[in-house]
Design an enzyme around this catalytic site. Structure first.
Site, PDB file in Angstrom:
ATOM      1  N   ASN A 208       0.856  -1.194   0.000  1.00 44.88           N
ATOM      2  CA  ASN A 208       0.000   0.000   0.000  1.00 44.88           C
ATOM      3  C   ASN A 208       0.884   1.233   0.000  1.00 44.88           C
ATOM      4  O   ASN A 208       2.105   1.139   0.017  1.00 44.88           O
ATOM      5  CB  ASN A 208      -0.961  -0.022   1.198  1.00 44.88           C
ATOM      6  CG  ASN A 208      -0.212  -0.056   2.510  1.00 44.88           C
ATOM      7  OD1 ASN A 208       0.509   0.870   2.842  1.00 44.88           O
ATOM      8  ND2 ASN A 208      -0.350  -1.153   3.249  1.00 44.88           N
ATOM      9  N   ILE A 306      -2.998  -7.012  14.470  1.00 40.72           N
ATOM     10  CA  ILE A 306      -1.978  -6.858  15.524  1.00 40.72           C
ATOM     11  C   ILE A 306      -2.467  -5.905  16.607  1.00 40.72           C
ATOM     12  O   ILE A 306      -2.307  -6.141  17.806  1.00 40.72           O
ATOM     13  CB  ILE A 306      -0.650  -6.358  14.909  1.00 40.72           C
ATOM     14  CG1 ILE A 306      -0.299  -7.201  13.671  1.00 40.72           C
ATOM     15  CG2 ILE A 306       0.471  -6.411  15.926  1.00 40.72           C
ATOM     16  CD1 ILE A 306       0.788  -6.608  12.799  1.00 40.72           C
TER      17      ILE A 306
HETATM   18  N1  CTP Z   1      -3.872  -2.880  12.135  1.00 40.79           N
HETATM   19  C1  CTP Z   1      -3.101  -3.901  12.663  1.00 40.79           C
HETATM   20  N2  CTP Z   1      -3.118  -5.139  12.070  1.00 40.79           N
HETATM   21  C2  CTP Z   1      -3.870  -5.362  10.972  1.00 40.79           C
HETATM   22  C3  CTP Z   1      -4.648  -4.306  10.430  1.00 40.79           C
HETATM   23  C4  CTP Z   1      -4.626  -3.080  11.031  1.00 40.79           C
HETATM   24  O1  CTP Z   1      -2.409  -3.710  13.660  1.00 40.79           O
HETATM   25  N3  CTP Z   1      -3.858  -6.562  10.431  1.00 40.79           N
HETATM   26  C5  CTP Z   1      -3.895  -1.583  12.828  1.00 40.79           C
HETATM   27  C6  CTP Z   1      -3.265  -0.448  12.077  1.00 40.79           C
HETATM   28  O2  CTP Z   1      -1.903  -0.303  12.414  1.00 40.79           O
HETATM   29  C7  CTP Z   1      -4.095   0.727  12.545  1.00 40.79           C
HETATM   30  C8  CTP Z   1      -5.445   0.148  12.811  1.00 40.79           C
HETATM   31  O3  CTP Z   1      -5.225  -1.226  12.970  1.00 40.79           O
HETATM   32  O4  CTP Z   1      -3.614   1.229  13.780  1.00 40.79           O
HETATM   33  C9  CTP Z   1      -6.481   0.405  11.758  1.00 40.79           C
HETATM   34  O5  CTP Z   1      -6.135  -0.116  10.537  1.00 40.79           O
HETATM   35  P1  CTP Z   1      -7.120   0.034   9.275  1.00 40.79           P
HETATM   36  O6  CTP Z   1      -6.484  -0.686   8.162  1.00 40.79           O
HETATM   37  O7  CTP Z   1      -7.477   1.432   9.084  1.00 40.79           O
HETATM   38  O8  CTP Z   1      -8.383  -0.728   9.810  1.00 40.79           O
HETATM   39  P2  CTP Z   1      -8.944  -2.099   9.450  1.00 40.79           P
HETATM   40  O9  CTP Z   1      -9.134  -2.840  10.705  1.00 40.79           O
HETATM   41  O10 CTP Z   1      -8.114  -2.751   8.419  1.00 40.79           O
HETATM   42  O11 CTP Z   1     -10.375  -1.734   8.886  1.00 40.79           O
HETATM   43  P3  CTP Z   1     -10.819  -1.331   7.402  1.00 40.79           P
HETATM   44  O12 CTP Z   1      -9.684  -1.734   6.477  1.00 40.79           O
HETATM   45  O13 CTP Z   1     -12.042  -2.117   7.229  1.00 40.79           O
HETATM   46  O14 CTP Z   1     -11.037   0.131   7.429  1.00 40.79           O
END
Ligand code: CTP
Length: 401
Positions: A208, A306
């Site tokens: 990304n 995580i």
């Molecule tokens: N995060 C994480 N581990 C993952 C996905 C996300 O630790 N596998 C953490 C990111 O570091 C961030 C937060 O979760 O602090 C939000 O991530 P985001 O990608 O915005 O949220 P998602 O849970 O993936 O929700 P969506 O993609 O549906 O918006």
């Protein structure tokens, strides 16, 4: 905060020398004593009189000033301080320090001192990026010299890029941290940062647009307040922060393992843009397009969350867990729901629609959502967001909020 601390401040010759006047004022306001040393070049930018008036101390200038040698020799001067600070540290001063040259008072003091040294580099972007300067920086880091800055941005010479001296307040914080007096001294903090790469085959991956700039800035700001920082980063473009433990990972699963390994911590900040999915059964060989018209079919599996895992730890949960929410619509509503869903204490929401230029850019506009409210911060550069967030984290761990 710095009561009774003695700072020997070497002012180098650069346009940023004027900022050292503000630095002296701020250090004295916090109770420190500042003994200034001016290089000959520095006197082209600030006068000894203005420096002396602000410091309330004699200004040292020349190596072979016999009166000074009678009163206080350069060896004694270099050792009477608790910390030696060089601000601005020019390319020339860094080169002298790296080579161990001692041909004026400033360089002689820096060679003779047995005290910790902190430098705030300031120079033209090309000079900073020049391999010679970078070599010197690496040498000095290996020698244990502390660095604060330089910052990215517009420079007095009209160029843009790294080379601007850190702001006086950031230098004060770095000084406090170097003296073990920062508000986060004794605290261990984890920061995740950057994208993750999820392999498809040995040459291709899913990624990304995260540059890691905000995560790096947060790690730097927390370290500047005295925290011991563990920085777990995916393959990000941003420069790795100095003075922190850097753990490089590639995939979400590696990041999850590194985070688990870093526990226990007092606070954990999840600034990484972790890939939500990975390709199941990534191929061991490069996928060939040899069969005409057939397209590869990728199967996905969900990566471990995580942040949610850490926030929901039954035993040894960090006192403060902060997540980020990158959203493109209904930013606050989605982020507030995400905070509850993941179980973190705060969520920092940012609007990552391409037209905001935030992802991969230098600025950020965030909204901080906590249990007690929603705080909209104005748009500012990522370093400032990081500094403000680090202050808020320090206040929270102190129990002030
Ligand atoms: N995060 C994480 N581990 C993952 C996905 C996300 O630790 N596998 C953490 C990111 O570091 C961030 C937060 O979760 O602090 C939000 O991530 P985001 O990608 O915005 O949220 P998602 O849970 O993936 O929700 P969506 O993609 O549906 O918006």
């Amino acid at each position: 905060m710095l009561a009774g601390q003695r700072i020997l401040l070497v002012i180098g010759g650069g346009i940023a020398a004027y900022k050292s006047l503000d630095l002296i004022r701020k250090l004295r306001a916090r109770g420190a004593t500042v003994t200034p040393v001016l290089t000959a070049a520095a006197e082209e930018f600030v006068t000894a009189l203005s420096v002396a008036s602000l410091a309330g101390e004699k200004v040292y200038r020349a190596l072979f000033d016999l009166t000074d040698e009678a009163e206080m020799g350069h060896i004694q001067l270099s050792r009477a301080a608790d910390l030696v600070v060089v601000a601005p540290a020019t390319a020339d001063l860094l080169a002298k320090m790296a080579q161990g040259l001692a041909n004026d008072l400033a360089s002689t003091l820096l060679l003779a001192t047995d005290k910790p040294v902190l430098v705030a580099p300031a120079m033209n972007v090309r000079m900073w990026l020049h391999p010679a300067t970078q070599r010197n920086v690496m040498t000095l880091q290996k020698d244990g010299i502390g660095f604060v800055g330089p910052l990215d941005g517009d420079m007095a010479c009209g160029e843009v890029g790294p080379g601007r001296m850190a702001e006086p307040l950031a230098i004060v914080e770095a000084i406090a941290a170097a003296l073990g007096a920062g508000p986060l001294a004794g605290r261990r903090v984890l920061v995740t940062s950057g994208p993750t790469h999820e392999p498809i085959d040995p040459v291709r991956y899913i990624a990304n647009r995260s540059s890691g700039a905000q995560g790096s800035a947060i790690a730097r700001a927390l370290a500047a307040l005295g925290a011991e920082v563990v920085f777990v980063t995916g393959p990000a473009l941003a420069a790795r922060p100095r003075g922190v433990t850097v753990i490089e990972v590639e995939t979400a699963r590696e990041m999850a393992a590194a985070v688990a390994e870093a526990m226990p911590v007092d606070a954990a900040i999840f600034a990484a843009a972790v890939a939500d999915w990975r390709v199941t059964k990534a191929k061991g060989q490069k996928i060939k397009k040899d069969v005409k018209g057939s397209l590869p079919q990728l199967q996905f599996a969900e990566n471990p969350d995580i942040l949610a895992r850490t926030a929901q730890m039954k035993k040894g949960r960090p006192d403060l867990v902060v997540g980020f929410a990158a959203e493109t619509d209904d930013v606050v509503k989605n982020a507030a729901a995400k905070r509850l869903r993941k179980g973190c204490d705060w969520i920092i929401a940012n609007d990552v629609r391409p037209e905001t230029g935030i992802m991969g850019g230098q600025e950020n506009a965030v909204t901080v959502i906590t249990e007690t409210g929603v705080d909209v911060w104005p748009r500012m550069d990522k370093e400032r967001v990081a500094a403000k967030l680090a202050e808020k984290i320090a206040a929270c761990l102190r129990g002030d909020q």
